[in-house]
Each structure stands twice: as C-alpha cells, then as structure tokens.
Design a protein around this motif. Structure first.
Motif, PDB file in Angstrom:
ATOM      1  N   VAL A  86     -23.508  11.776 -16.633  1.00 15.00           N
ATOM      2  CA  VAL A  86     -24.530  12.621 -16.014  1.00 15.00           C
ATOM      3  C   VAL A  86     -25.902  12.068 -16.377  1.00 15.00           C
ATOM      4  O   VAL A  86     -26.154  11.712 -17.531  1.00 15.00           O
ATOM      5  CB  VAL A  86     -24.416  14.091 -16.483  1.00 15.00           C
TER       6      VAL A  86
ATOM      7  N   GLU B 185     -29.915  13.188 -16.141  1.00 13.97           N
ATOM      8  CA  GLU B 185     -30.814  14.310 -15.882  1.00 13.97           C
ATOM      9  C   GLU B 185     -32.254  13.847 -16.072  1.00 13.97           C
ATOM     10  O   GLU B 185     -32.574  13.156 -17.049  1.00 13.97           O
ATOM     11  CB  GLU B 185     -30.523  15.464 -16.843  1.00 13.97           C
TER      12      GLU B 185
ATOM     13  N   SER C  82     -30.617  15.934 -11.196  1.00 13.36           N
ATOM     14  CA  SER C  82     -29.527  15.373 -11.977  1.00 13.36           C
ATOM     15  C   SER C  82     -28.532  14.724 -11.037  1.00 13.36           C
ATOM     16  O   SER C  82     -28.436  15.077  -9.857  1.00 13.36           O
ATOM     17  CB  SER C  82     -28.841  16.453 -12.823  1.00 13.36           C
TER      18      SER C  82
ATOM     19  N   SER D 134     -24.370  12.946 -11.154  1.00 14.77           N
ATOM     20  CA  SER D 134     -23.184  12.740 -11.977  1.00 14.77           C
ATOM     21  C   SER D 134     -22.130  11.982 -11.176  1.00 14.77           C
ATOM     22  O   SER D 134     -22.074  12.063  -9.935  1.00 14.77           O
ATOM     23  CB  SER D 134     -22.612  14.076 -12.461  1.00 14.77           C
TER      24      SER D 134
END
Length: 470
Positions: A142, A144, A323, A325
């Motif tokens: 991930v 961010e 974000s 992922s």
C-alpha cells in the motif's frame, strides 16, 4: 637498605592524594566535559533533531506491506434454489420480448396467481455451492500520500525545526551556567588561598609580638596584662588561620566537584587574584541582551506559538489524501476449485469539516491568545534582562573601585603598622594601639583579597548577562 627506602617512598607517594595543575580555561573545559546538566541538555538537543526528522518524513509517501492468512476447518455450504424461468423470443429488430401465451383474441393469458402465463418455461435446477478457506492468504503493498492536510504537516515540521533551535540555544545557556558556576568556585578557591596567606602573616606578626612581650615580661620590662592581651590576640589569629584553612579545603573540594574530579584531589592553580578590570570586559558591541541565548529562546517561543495556532486551525480545514494498493489473493476455493487473483486498487479520501458548533474558531482564538501572551512575556523578560545587564555592569565598576580603594587602604594600613611598631618599640605607642594597627592591617588585606575575588566573579556575571560568556 636503599631498596627499602625506595619502597617506602613509593608507598608514601601512593598514599598521597592525586594532584591537578589547573588554570581557569582548563577548569572550564573539565567542568563542561563532566557536567550532568550539560549532558542532559545535549540529549535534549539530540532528541529535538530526531523529532525533526520524524516530522519531515510526513512529506513523503508511506509504503506499507500487508498480509492476511485464514484457515477454516469446514467449508461453508449453501444452495441456490432453482425453478422454472420464463422465456423470451426476439422480434424483427432483435429485441427480446416475453414469450407470452396468447388467447384467441391475441391477448396475454393471465394465470390464477395474477401473473402472465408464458408459452414456454426453462427449468433451472438447484445449485449447491461450497466455499472453502483452506490456507487462504492475501499479500500486497500500500502506498499512501497526503495531498493537503490544511497545512498541518508543514506547521508540525516547522515546530520541530524551532524545537531544534531552542534546544541548541538551551545548550548554550546551560554552558554559560556551568562556566559561571566554575568561575565562582575557581575564584573562591583562590580567594581562600590568599586569605590563608594573609591570616598566616597576621599570626606571625602577633606571634612575634608575644615572643617579644614574653622576653620583656621575664626581665620585668613588660606587665603581665600586656602579655595576656597579646596572647588573646594570638589565639584569635590562630582561630582566624584555622577558619581560613578549613574554608580553603572546602573551596578546593567544591572546585573538585564542579570539574568532576575526586574530592580529595589536591589542586594547584596557576592564576592569582590580579587587580584591575580585564581588558574588553565592559566594551559592548551594541547587541546588548539580544546576544543572550535566553533572548533567542523567547523569539523562538513566539514563533512556536504562531505555528501552534496554524496547527490548530488545520484540524478544521479540508484534508485530502490518496492511496494505492496492489495485492495477490489465493486459497479461496469454490466447490473445491481455487484460482489466485491479482488486484490493483486506488482510493482518494476527502474530509471537509462543515459545522462543529464553533469549536474550530474558539480553539484558534485560544491559541492566538497564547501567542499574544508569549509576546507580552518576551517584553517583560527583555526588560528584566536589560536591568540585569545594567546591574552587573555597575557591579563590575563598583568592584573595580573597591579593589583600588582597598589596595590604597592596605598601603596605608601597612604604613600605619610600621609607624605604630616603631613608636611602640621606643615607648611612644601603647600596646593597644599597636595591636589595633595590626588588626587594621590584617582586615585591610582581607578586604583587598575579597574585592579582587568579587571583581573576577562580577566580570563573569556581566559577560553572561551580555551573552558573551563563551
């Protein structure tokens, strides 16, 4: 025999306390190296530097790994009910139309349940499903990134930077405090050393008078009353010498404590209590109290409060973050069959405060009040520092004048002692007057020593008050 003498000499040398040859710069250096206060201030400075690096990291994306594992002993089974499904037929344009049953009037037939009856139905059997989580897992990463946080990240980083500056200024302030304590202990030790010398000279003078009176009394040339008076003065001189010696030892132990050596160490100092103001002490370059680290800390404190106000306001401004992922999932089976799947997901988050019953406005005003309080505090502290600067300057000038006057008084007392002694020896001066001249000479000498020590300490305090104590 020589071997035993050498061995005895070594044992005596080992039994004697260690000795240190010192001057003022070396004492300052040793005190700074061994100061616990300075060590704490240094750790605070290092902590502030690390905190700054922590807040600086908030400007950059945060990358995290994620993983999940699941194991279920039994599969989850369920059935999707089947049944009859209506059918559809295409028209001339290819559009699907319900395949309804029509009556003789070409109208759709409606069954007993009130629904249309179809010409044909398709049969769908029941579907049995089994969901298994045997060794199911998900792994991925991930990223961010805050886009806009209302200025919170920037304000927090600026506050951390100010914290580093304040820690460095506090380190300088503690250094000045340690140097001041060292100078006070150093000059106090030299003061007591010279007082021991003056007390010893005074005792020698009184002891000489007692010997002279003893001889004169034995030959009938002096009365017993005069001898007793002189012996009382000798006792006082011995007591004065003992107090000076004890004071010197305590001052030596205190200086040992300050510079970080064993309290039993014998110190040998190179300096002496010289006369006159140190050149350049009273020459101020115009900076005044602004050169003091305390002044800089007051400035940084105001800037810190301003950024705290911005940080409080940022909690009630829009906040935007994004974000992304990427993950791989496998181990989830349907009816015993499993197939891994990779997936990418991107998200954006926007938070807009709408109404908080005036909370943000009131918090901001409260922080603004603290900012104004810090400005008023600075004005008050600056006046106190200016007053301290003037006071320490006057103390230096007064101490220098006292050195000159006590030196003059010492010369006069010494001359008076010689005149009184000569007159006493030819019978033109009473014993009381002669002993009073001795006492005045000793007091004038002690006052001169005290004045010199006070001048040296006053110089240190003045340099600290003007931010020039390096």
């Amino acid at each position: 025999m020589k071997m035993w003498i050498t061995l005895a000499g070594l044992l005596i040398a080992c039994a004697l306390p260690a000795q240190e040859k010192l001057d003022l710069p070396k004492c300052r250096q040793m005190a700074l190296e061994n100061s616990k206060k300075l060590g704490i201030a240094g750790r605070q400075s290092a902590k502030a530097t690390f905190d700054k690096k922590v807040y600086r990291a908030n400007f950059f994306p945060k990358i995290s790994g994620m993983g999940m594992y699941a194991y279920m002993q039994k599969d989850y089974s369920f059935t999707i009910d089947g049944g009859y499904l209506p059918t559809y037929v295409p028209d001339a344009s290819g559009k699907l139309l319900p395949n309804l049953l029509l009556d003789a009037a070409n109208r759709p037939v409606i069954g007993p349940d009130g629904n249309y009856v179809f010409r044909q139905y398709a049969f769908l059997p029941d579907i049995n499903l089994s969901l298994g989580l045997d060794n199911a897992y998900t792994v991925g990463g991930v990223v961010e990134q805050p886009v806009y946080m209302g200025g919170k990240i920037r304000s927090a980083f600026r506050m951390a930077s100010i914290g580093v500056e304040m820690a460095e200024l506090n380190l300088k302030s503690v250094c000045a405090e340690v140097i001041t304590e060292t100078d006070e202990a150093y000059w106090q030790f030299l003061r007591l050393k010279e007082l021991v010398v003056s007390a010893g000279k005074y005792k020698d003078v009184v002891a000489e008078l007692v010997r002279s009176l003893t001889d004169a009394y034995q030959t009938g040339m002096a009365s017993q009353n005069d001898l007793l008076k002189a012996q009382v003065k000798l006792n006082e001189a011995e007591l004065l010498l003992q107090k000076a010696q004890n004071g010197e030892k305590l001052a030596e132990m205190n200086l040992c404590r300050v510079i970080g050596v064993d309290l039993g160490t014998l110190l040998q100092v190179k300096d002496s209590l010289y006369d006159g103001i140190t050149p350049g002490v009273l020459s101020v370059d115009g900076s005044g109290v602004t050169a003091r680290p305390e002044y800089g800390m007051l400035d940084r404190n105001i800037e810190l409060k301003k950024n705290q106000t911005k940080l409080t306001r940022a909690d009630f401004l829009p906040q935007l973050g994004i974000s992304a992922s990427y993950a791989w999932t496998d181990g989830i089976s349907v009816n015993g069959e499993a197939d891994g799947m990779a997936s990418f997901m991107a998200m954006a988050s926007l938070k807009v405060p709408v109404f908080h019953w005036g909370e943000g406005r009131n918090k901001t005003k409260a922080m603004k009040a603290e900012e104004e309080m810090s400005e008023l505090q600075k004005e008050d502290m600056v006046r106190l520092m200016q007053l301290e600067e003037a006071k320490t300057r006057f103390n230096v000038e007064d101490a220098a004048a006292r050195v000159r006057l006590t030196a003059k008084s010492l010369l006069q007392a010494k001359e008076n002692l010689m005149v009184s002694k000569n007159r006493y020896e030819v019978g033109m001066e009473s014993l009381t007057n002669y002993m009073e001249a001795q006492a005045q000479w000793q007091k004038a000498w002690s006052d001169w020593i005290d004045a010199k020590a006070e001048l040296r300490v006053s110089e240190t305090h003045y340099l600290r008050a003007t931010g020039r104590l390096e």
